[in-house]
Motif scaffolding. Structure first.
Motif, mmCIF file in Angstrom:
data_model
loop_
_atom_site.group_PDB
_atom_site.id
_atom_site.type_symbol
_atom_site.label_atom_id
_atom_site.label_comp_id
_atom_site.label_asym_id
_atom_site.label_seq_id
_atom_site.Cartn_x
_atom_site.Cartn_y
_atom_site.Cartn_z
ATOM 1 N N VAL A 12 -26.616 19.407 31.948
ATOM 2 C CA VAL A 12 -25.599 19.970 32.841
ATOM 3 C C VAL A 12 -24.270 19.250 32.638
ATOM 4 O O VAL A 12 -23.211 19.884 32.511
ATOM 5 C CB VAL A 12 -26.057 19.882 34.319
ATOM 6 N N TYR A 13 -24.288 17.934 32.603
ATOM 7 C CA TYR A 13 -23.059 17.130 32.501
ATOM 8 C C TYR A 13 -22.273 17.439 31.231
ATOM 9 O O TYR A 13 -21.063 17.570 31.253
ATOM 10 C CB TYR A 13 -23.418 15.644 32.553
ATOM 11 N N ASN A 14 -22.969 17.544 30.096
ATOM 12 C CA ASN A 14 -22.281 17.723 28.816
ATOM 13 C C ASN A 14 -22.056 19.173 28.408
ATOM 14 O O ASN A 14 -21.114 19.473 27.675
ATOM 15 C CB ASN A 14 -23.048 17.012 27.704
ATOM 16 N N HIS A 15 -22.921 20.108 28.869
ATOM 17 C CA HIS A 15 -22.856 21.474 28.371
ATOM 18 C C HIS A 15 -22.400 22.508 29.395
ATOM 19 O O HIS A 15 -21.950 23.585 29.010
ATOM 20 C CB HIS A 15 -24.239 21.901 27.838
ATOM 21 N N ARG A 17 -21.064 21.632 33.092
ATOM 22 C CA ARG A 17 -20.103 21.214 34.114
ATOM 23 C C ARG A 17 -18.713 21.029 33.509
ATOM 24 O O ARG A 17 -18.535 20.236 32.594
ATOM 25 C CB ARG A 17 -20.576 19.901 34.729
ATOM 26 N N PRO A 18 -17.678 21.733 34.026
ATOM 27 C CA PRO A 18 -16.319 21.509 33.514
ATOM 28 C C PRO A 18 -15.791 20.150 33.997
ATOM 29 O O PRO A 18 -16.133 19.695 35.087
ATOM 30 C CB PRO A 18 -15.511 22.656 34.113
ATOM 31 N N HIS A 19 -14.972 19.524 33.170
ATOM 32 C CA HIS A 19 -14.420 18.207 33.488
ATOM 33 C C HIS A 19 -12.911 18.313 33.633
ATOM 34 O O HIS A 19 -12.224 18.794 32.729
ATOM 35 C CB HIS A 19 -14.775 17.205 32.386
ATOM 36 N N GLN A 20 -12.412 17.838 34.755
ATOM 37 C CA GLN A 20 -10.975 17.888 35.021
ATOM 38 C C GLN A 20 -10.183 17.135 33.941
ATOM 39 O O GLN A 20 -9.136 17.593 33.506
ATOM 40 C CB GLN A 20 -10.695 17.298 36.403
ATOM 41 N N ALA A 21 -10.703 16.010 33.491
ATOM 42 C CA ALA A 21 -9.997 15.217 32.478
ATOM 43 C C ALA A 21 -9.905 15.946 31.137
ATOM 44 O O ALA A 21 -9.080 15.597 30.296
ATOM 45 C CB ALA A 21 -10.696 13.875 32.287
ATOM 46 N N PRO A 27 -17.658 18.617 27.907
ATOM 47 C CA PRO A 27 -17.605 17.588 26.858
ATOM 48 C C PRO A 27 -18.094 18.087 25.497
ATOM 49 O O PRO A 27 -17.506 17.754 24.470
ATOM 50 C CB PRO A 27 -18.499 16.477 27.406
ATOM 51 N N ILE A 28 -19.127 18.912 25.478
ATOM 52 C CA ILE A 28 -19.651 19.370 24.189
ATOM 53 C C ILE A 28 -18.621 20.200 23.419
ATOM 54 O O ILE A 28 -18.603 20.197 22.196
ATOM 55 C CB ILE A 28 -20.989 20.147 24.368
ATOM 56 N N SER A 29 -17.724 20.861 24.145
ATOM 57 C CA SER A 29 -16.708 21.670 23.457
ATOM 58 C C SER A 29 -15.654 20.805 22.782
ATOM 59 O O SER A 29 -14.933 21.266 21.904
ATOM 60 C CB SER A 29 -16.041 22.635 24.440
ATOM 61 N N ARG A 30 -15.558 19.547 23.170
ATOM 62 C CA ARG A 30 -14.567 18.631 22.584
ATOM 63 C C ARG A 30 -15.179 17.628 21.610
ATOM 64 O O ARG A 30 -14.454 16.949 20.895
ATOM 65 C CB ARG A 30 -13.857 17.852 23.692
#
Length: 113
Positions: A12-15, A17-21, A27-30
């Motif tokens: 969930v965290y990496n794939h 959940r969107p991250h404001q930062a 994160p996986i998209s970056r």
């Protein structure tokens, strides 16, 4: 199990959940793998010809000019360099690779700790 819970959270965290930062990206998209290869074996440690090179003992101590002093157990079995401090007799800067990690004064009574 705890491992299963962590694996689910990481998904969930990496794939998902969107991250404001990351401008609301996941994160996986970056993520990009490093273009540098991790070496199978580190190159040998080299120091200058004028350096006194000593090996750190398993207890983190070194012997130099009939003295023993503690450097760090993290450097056990690796080499460090001692370079005489300019204008100070008995004083040496301690280097690991190109980092000065300490200064020792061999005229002090004891440095063991």
């Amino acid at each position: 199990s705890a491992q299963q819970a962590f694996d689910a959270w990481r998904q969930v965290y990496n794939h998902e959940r969107p991250h404001q930062a990351l401008d609301m990206a996941t994160p996986i998209s970056r993520y990009r793998p490093s273009p540098r290869a991790y070496p199978e074996r580190m190159p040998p440690i080299e120091y200058g010809d004028a350096d006194a090179v000593v090996r750190v003992g398993l207890n983190g101590e070194v012997r130099f000019q009939s003295r023993r002093f503690k450097v760090s157990s993290a450097l056990a079995n690796l080499t460090i360099a001692l370079r005489a401090c300019p204008n100070t007799d008995g004083c040496y800067d301690v280097y690991f690779l190109h980092h000065r990690i300490d200064t020792v004064d061999l005229k002090e009574r004891s440095r063991s700790s």
